[in-house]
Design a protein around this motif. Structure first.
Motif, short mmCIF file in Angstrom:
data_model
loop_
_atom_site.label_atom_id
_atom_site.label_comp_id
_atom_site.label_asym_id
_atom_site.label_seq_id
_atom_site.Cartn_x
_atom_site.Cartn_y
_atom_site.Cartn_z
N ILE A 121 37.15 53.38 69.26
CA ILE A 121 36.62 52.01 69.27
C ILE A 121 37.76 51.08 68.90
N ASP A 122 37.86 49.98 69.64
CA ASP A 122 38.97 49.05 69.39
C ASP A 122 38.63 47.70 70.01
N GLU A 123 39.40 46.69 69.65
CA GLU A 123 39.26 45.38 70.25
C GLU A 123 39.62 45.46 71.75
N SER A 175 29.62 43.93 63.92
CA SER A 175 29.85 43.91 62.48
C SER A 175 28.84 44.83 61.80
N LEU A 215 34.32 52.89 63.43
CA LEU A 215 34.83 51.62 62.92
C LEU A 215 35.82 51.83 61.78
N THR A 275 34.28 45.70 61.14
CA THR A 275 34.13 44.85 62.33
C THR A 275 34.99 45.33 63.48
N CYS A 276 34.54 44.97 64.67
CA CYS A 276 35.32 45.16 65.89
C CYS A 276 34.81 44.12 66.89
N GLN A 298 43.27 46.30 73.49
CA GLN A 298 44.20 46.94 72.56
C GLN A 298 44.53 48.35 73.03
N TYR A 357 34.56 48.14 74.13
CA TYR A 357 34.82 48.52 72.74
C TYR A 357 34.94 50.05 72.58
N LYS A 361 39.11 52.48 63.47
CA LYS A 361 39.31 51.60 64.62
C LYS A 361 40.73 51.71 65.16
N GLY A 362 40.83 51.87 66.49
CA GLY A 362 42.13 51.98 67.14
C GLY A 362 42.67 53.39 67.24
#
Length: 236
Positions: free
Chosen positions: A231-233, A143, A172, A138-139, A236, A220, A175-176
């Motif tokens: 990809i990240d929230e 999902s 995903l 998820t992000c 962030q 995102y 992520k980050g």
């Protein structure tokens, strides 16, 4: 025994390929039309498809899309067209590789072996990682359920062709983290991929069009200049 399906309307290409691949120890089925190829594929048991682009009736692009609706079996496109845009189109619809006619059998065989190795490696990784198979990635409001090949964006189901799905999945999973263009191409298309980064950029653009409310200003899937993508929230 690995089973290869050849969908090729030109007998001068189809028959020698059947003979040569049989000699290499593969179980080979052949079709002269897209409709016949789809019928053979739907019956199951195919491990890789060699698919001519220019077929009468149901052409190679349409057939590749139909295959991708039901399977992640590797597809190598065979075509007389060699322009960059044709290669991008072929890869966009979910093909794993692209070989231009006339080709040497040894080159094609090397591509076949590389794609099969990559597919087996990916399958083994999925089988050995229950988290990937059973738990969603998820992000924010994106999902992914890897085992079901399903993606939900803001609560609705969104269809992703194979390469777009694999790209989103890999991002995903990381992520980050900033993923370089080389890392992404190596992971999604393999270390033996001989194209350029434009194919990656096209796929990123298509993924953004499906997960972002405003793809021109992504929140995102962002570009990290000089490096690659992450990809990240948001924030962030």
């Amino acid at each position: 025994m690995t089973r290869i399906l050849i969908v090729e309307d030109e007998e001068s290409y189809r028959e020698p390929l059947v003979y040569q691949l049989n000699r290499e120890g593969y179980d080979v089925s052949a079709a002269a039309t897209g409709e016949e190829g789809l019928d053979i594929f739907t019956k199951g048991g195919v491990d890789l498809v060699l698919l001519d682009l220019m077929l009468p009736g149901l052409d190679g692009i349409a057939l590749c899309r139909r295959i991708r609706e039901q399977s992640r079996v590797p597809v190598i496109m065979l075509t007389a067209k060699s322009s960059e845009i044709d290669k991008v189109v072929g890869l966009e619809i979910g093909a794993d590789d692209y070989v231009t006619k006339p080709y040497s059998f040894r080159e094609l065989l090397a591509r076949i072996r590389a794609v099969l190795r990559r597919n087996q490696s990916n399958h083994a990784a999925e089988q050995g990682s229950p988290v990937h198979a059973d738990m969603p990635l998820t992000c924010g409001d994106v999902s992914m359920q890897v085992g079901e090949h399903a993606v939900q964006v803001r609560g609705g189901d969104v269809f992703f062709p194979l390469k777009e799905f694999e790209l989103l999945e890999y991002l995903l999973q990381n992520k980050g983290r900033v993923m370089t263009r080389h890392q992404l191409i190596d992971r999604i298309w393999g270390s033996d991929y001989v194209g350029d980064t434009k194919t990656l950029d096209v796929h990123v653009k298509r993924v953004r069009s499906k997960i972002e409310t405003d793809p021109a200003h992504p929140k995102y899937l962002t570009t990290v200049r000089g490096l690659g993508y992450k990809i990240d929230e948001p924030g962030q």
